[in-house]
Write an enzyme that holds these catalytic residues in place. Structure first.
Site, PDB file in Angstrom:
ATOM      1  N   ASP A   1      -2.575  -8.591   3.010  1.00 18.61           N
ATOM      2  CA  ASP A   1      -3.487  -8.041   2.011  1.00 18.61           C
ATOM      3  C   ASP A   1      -3.016  -6.651   1.567  1.00 18.61           C
ATOM      4  O   ASP A   1      -2.630  -5.828   2.400  1.00 18.61           O
ATOM      5  CB  ASP A   1      -4.874  -7.940   2.667  1.00 18.61           C
ATOM      6  CG  ASP A   1      -5.973  -7.645   1.676  1.00 18.61           C
ATOM      7  OD1 ASP A   1      -6.160  -8.432   0.748  1.00 18.61           O
ATOM      8  OD2 ASP A   1      -6.656  -6.606   1.834  1.00 18.61           O
TER       9      ASP A   1
ATOM     10  N   GLU B   1       0.605  -9.758  -0.729  1.00 15.42           N
ATOM     11  CA  GLU B   1      -0.135  -9.442  -1.954  1.00 15.42           C
ATOM     12  C   GLU B   1       0.429  -8.111  -2.440  1.00 15.42           C
ATOM     13  O   GLU B   1      -0.017  -7.044  -2.033  1.00 15.42           O
ATOM     14  CB  GLU B   1      -1.635  -9.322  -1.678  1.00 15.42           C
ATOM     15  CG  GLU B   1      -2.418  -9.128  -2.971  1.00 15.42           C
ATOM     16  CD  GLU B   1      -3.818  -8.552  -2.787  1.00 15.42           C
ATOM     17  OE1 GLU B   1      -4.674  -8.804  -3.641  1.00 15.42           O
ATOM     18  OE2 GLU B   1      -4.070  -7.823  -1.805  1.00 15.42           O
TER      19      GLU B   1
HETATM   20  C1  GLC Z   1      -7.317  -8.037  -1.672  1.00 18.81           C
HETATM   21  C2  GLC Z   1      -8.213  -9.243  -1.521  1.00 18.81           C
HETATM   22  C3  GLC Z   1      -9.548  -8.924  -2.101  1.00 18.81           C
HETATM   23  C4  GLC Z   1     -10.138  -7.759  -1.327  1.00 18.81           C
HETATM   24  C5  GLC Z   1      -9.183  -6.572  -1.324  1.00 18.81           C
HETATM   25  C6  GLC Z   1      -9.562  -5.561  -0.296  1.00 18.81           C
HETATM   26  O1  GLC Z   1      -7.060  -7.733  -2.988  1.00 18.81           O
HETATM   27  O2  GLC Z   1      -7.610 -10.347  -2.125  1.00 18.81           O
HETATM   28  O3  GLC Z   1     -10.431 -10.011  -2.090  1.00 18.81           O
HETATM   29  O4  GLC Z   1     -11.349  -7.353  -1.892  1.00 18.81           O
HETATM   30  O5  GLC Z   1      -7.863  -6.959  -0.987  1.00 18.81           O
HETATM   31  O6  GLC Z   1      -9.286  -6.037   0.986  1.00 18.81           O
END
Ligand code: GLC
Length: 556
Positions: A232, A291
Site C-alpha cells: 500500500d 501501489e
Molecule cells: C491505498 C488504499 C486505499 C487506502 C489508502 C490508505 O491507496 O488502496 O484504499 O485508503 O491506501 O491506506
C-alpha cells in the site's frame, strides 16, 4: 531508540530465525507472476458467512471455487487484519492477526490451504506507510511523550506555536496532514503526521527499527505460505529529510506527479531491495506488487531487477475512454519498460476508483465499453489484475448520502463507496442477493453498504447461464489467454507498441504475431489483417469492428 526486541514484543513475531524453504502444490515456476491474472477481493463486500452484514474469510473460502472457475491465477485480499476500520482496514492495529469481524487466523490458514489446492495463489495487502492510531507502538509513543524513543517510530514534530502545524502538507483525504498528539495538553505540544486520516499515523522509516519491524511482518505471512504482498502507498514511506513545505497546494501524494518534498525518495528503494531478497528466500519466490501512484518513468524504478516484481500502471488504471490518451500512456509505459526492464502491471479497476462501466459513459454504452476494455486489458503484454465485480460488469453505485462511510468522503474528498457495494450472487433478492450465505437464526443484518435496486440483474447465477454475459466473456478471455501463453504466442518479453489509426481504432501490437484493437470512435473501422481470436461482442461484418468493441487479432 526502540530496540528490535521491543518491536518483536509488539508485533508478536520473532525476528530471529530465517524461514525454511517451503514448497506449495502450485506450479514451481519461480517467475509465475509474469503471466498471472490476479483477482482482487475486497473481503467486506465479497461474501458474508455469518449474516452480520460484512463479508468475511469463511464467506470468501466458500466462494473460492467461483474464483477458480474464472481461470485466474490468484487472489489479492485487501486488509483483514485487526483494525478500528476507520479506513476499512487500511488502519492496521496488528499486522499479524485477523480482525474478529473477518474471522480467525485458523480460518485464514485453512482458506490459504484451500486456495492452494484449487491452484490459486494468495496475496495479502501490507500497509507499511502508516498504521492505526490504536496500534500498540503508536499508543506507546503517545504515552511516552515528546523526545522519547517511542515517538521516533513516527513523525512527532513540534509546530511553530499555537494551532499552526509543522508544515503545509495536506492529507490525501483532505484537510491538513497533521494532528496534535494530545490536543488538550499544555505541555505536550507535538504534532504527528498522517498522510491519510488522523487515525492513520505515518511510520518514520528513517528509524531502522521500523524496517526491522516490517521484516518480521513479511516473514510472518511468508512463513504461513502466503504467495505475495500488495504494498500500500509504496512510494511514500520515506519523506524528504526535514519535512520541508510542499510547493504544491494539492495533496501530498499529488495525483501521478512525483512530489519530491513528500514521497518518491531515493531511500525507499533500499526497502524494496531488502524485501525482494527476503521474498527470494522462499520457494517459489514470493511476489511484491506495489501501489506506486506515480507517472510511468518514476514508477518503473520500483520494478528494477532487484526491487518489486510488479507495480500497478496507475497512469493506465485511471484512463477515460480516449484512444489518444490510451496510446500515449501505453507508449510511455513501453518506454519505461525498455529503460528499466519493468513490464507494466495492468488494471482498470480497484476499490479506490470509479468502476469502468460508469467511468466510460454509464448505462448500455458504458457496459459495452467496459467489456471491450476488459478484453483489451487481458490481451496486453504483462500481468493483469481484475477487481471483484468487474467480471460481472458492475456499475459504480451512487450510495445514498446517509449510507456513505468512506473517510475520504468525510474529509471532503471523493467517495469510494460506490465501487465497494456487496456483490450480487443471485438475481433473487433473498439474503441480499446471496451476499449473505446464511444465519444461525433470524434475518441477516443489512449489508454494510446498501445494494441498489436492480442489483439482481447483474447476479452471478443469471450470468452463468447467459453465454453472452460479461462473466462468460471474462472466462473465455482468461482461458484463451492461458492457451496463448502455452502456445508461445504470448511471452514474457512482449512489449507494447501503441497507435491510433483513422476512425479512432486503438491498436496495441504486443509482438509481431498478436495485437489488441479497440474501436473507440463512432463508426465501424477495418481491422488489420489477421484472424480474430476473440471479441467483446460478435463481429457484425468480417474484418470490421463496430464502435465500442475490442478484438484480439492473430496476424500472419
Ligand atoms: C491505498 C488504499 C486505499 C487506502 C489508502 C490508505 O491507496 O488502496 O484504499 O485508503 O491506501 O491506506
Amino acid at each position: 531508540m526502540v530496540t528490535i526486541r521491543d518491536v518483536a514484543k509488539y508485533a508478536d513475531v520473532s525476528p530471529a530465525a530465517l524461514p525454511a524453504a517451503e514448497e506449495t502444490a502450485l506450479t514451481p515456476d519461480v517467475r509465475w507472476w509474469e503471466s498471472a491474472v490476479i483477482y482482487q477481493v475486497y473481503p467486506r463486500s465479497f461474501a458474508d458467512s455469518d449474516g452480520d452484514g460484512v463479508g468475511d474469510l469463511a464467506g470468501l473460502a466458500a466462494r473460492l471455487p467461483y474464483i477458480a472457475s474464472l481461470g485466474v491465477d490468484g487472489v489479492w485480499m485487501t486488509p483483514f487484519q485487526p483494525s478500528p476500520q476507520v479506513d476499512q482496514g487500511y488502519d492496521v492495529s496488528d499486522y499479524c492477526g485477523v480482525d474478529p469481524l473477518f474471522g480467525t487466523l485458523a480460518e485464514f490458514e485453512s482458506l490459504l490451504e484451500q486456495a492452494h489446492s484449487l491452484g490459486l495463489r494468495i496475496l495479502l495487502d501490507v500497509v507499511p506507510n502508516h498504521c492505526s492510531s490504536e496500534h500498540p507502538l503508536f499508543q506507546a509513543a503517545l504515552a511516552a511523550g515528546p523526545g522519547s524513543p517511542e515517538r521516533e517510530m513516527f513523525h512527532f514534530v513540534q509546530g511553530p506555536g499555537g494551532d499552526v502545524p509543522p508544515n503545509n502538507w495536506q492529507s490525501v483525504f483532505g484537510g491538513r496532514a497533521w494532528s496534535r498528539a494530545k490536543p488538550s495538553s499544555g505541555t505536550d505540544t507535538d504534532w504527528y503526521l498522517h498522510l491519510f486520516s488522523a487515525g492513520q499515523p505515518d511510520w518514520n522509516w528513517r528509524n531502522p527499527a521500523v524496517g526491522d519491524y516490517f521484516d518480521g511482518v513479511l516473514r510472518f505471512w511468508f512463513d504461513k505460505g502466503v504467495d505475495g504482498l500488495r504494498i500500500d502507498v509504496a512510494h511514500a514511506l520515506f519523506k524528504a529529510e526535514g519535512l520541508p513545505d510542499s510547493p504544491s497546494e494539492g495533496g501530498v501524494v499529488d495525483g501521478l506527479r512525483s512530489n519530491p518534498q513528500v514521497s518518491d525518495q531515493e531511500e525507499v528503494h533500499e526497502v524494496y531491495r531488502r524485501w525482494r531478497a527476503l521474498a527470494e528466500r522462499y520457494q517459489p519466490h514470493r511476489l511484491l506488487v506495489g501501489e506506486v501512484n506515480l507517472e510511468p518513468a518514476r514508477a518503473a524504478r520500483y520494478t528494477r531487477a532487484d526491487e518489486m516484481q510488479q507495480a500497478f500502471a496507475f497512469a493506465f488504471v485511471k484512463l477515460g475512454w480516449d484512444p489518444e490518451a490510451w496510446a500515449a500512456v501505453g507508449n510511455d509505459l513501453e518506454a519505461a519498460r525498455r529503460e528499466h526492464g519493468a513490464t507494466p502491471t495492468w488494471a482498470l479497476e480497484n476499490h479506490d476508483i470509479v468502476r469502468t462501466v460508469t467511468r466510460f459513459g454509464g448505462g448500455e454504452l458504458g457496459s459495452q465499453r467496459a467489456r471491450a476494455a476488459l478484453v483489451a486489458l487481458l490481451g496486453l503484454p504483462g500481468p493483469a489484475y481484475i477487481y471483484q465485480g468487474q467480471e460481472l460488469g458492475l456499475p459504480e453505485v451512487d450510495v445514498p448520502l446517509e449510507a456513505r462511510v468512506d473517510p475520504m468522503w468525510a474529509r471532503g474528498g471523493v467517495c469510494r463507496d460506490g465501487a465497494r457495494v456487496p456483490l450480487p450472487w443471485t438475481e433473487d433478492p433473498a439474503l441480499h442477493h446471496g451476499f449473505t450465505l446464511g444465519t444461525a437464526e433470524g434475518p441477516p443484518s443489512e449489508p454494510w453498504l446498501p445494494q441498489p435496486a436492480g442489483w439482481g440483474a447483474h447476479g452471478v447465477d443469471l450470468q452463468e447461464q447467459d453465454p453472452a454475459s460479461a462473466l462468460n466473456l471474462t472466462k473465455a478471455a482468461l482461458a484463451l489467454r492461458r492457451k496463448l501463453w502455452r502456445d508461445g504466442v504470448f511471452t514474457a518479453n512482449d512489449g507494447g507498441t501503441w497507435r491510433v489509426v483513422p476512425g479512432n481504432l486503438l491498436i496495441c501490437e504486443r509482438n509481431d504475431r498478436f495485437l489488441v484493437a479497440v474501436a473507440m470512435g463512432a463508426e465501424p473501422v477495418r481491422l488489420p489483417d489477421g484472424t480474430v481470436l476473440l471479441s467483446a461482442e460478435p463481429l457484425e461484418q468480417d474484418g470490421w469492428l463496430q464502435p465500442n468493441n475490442a478484438a484480439w487479432v492473430l496476424r500472419g
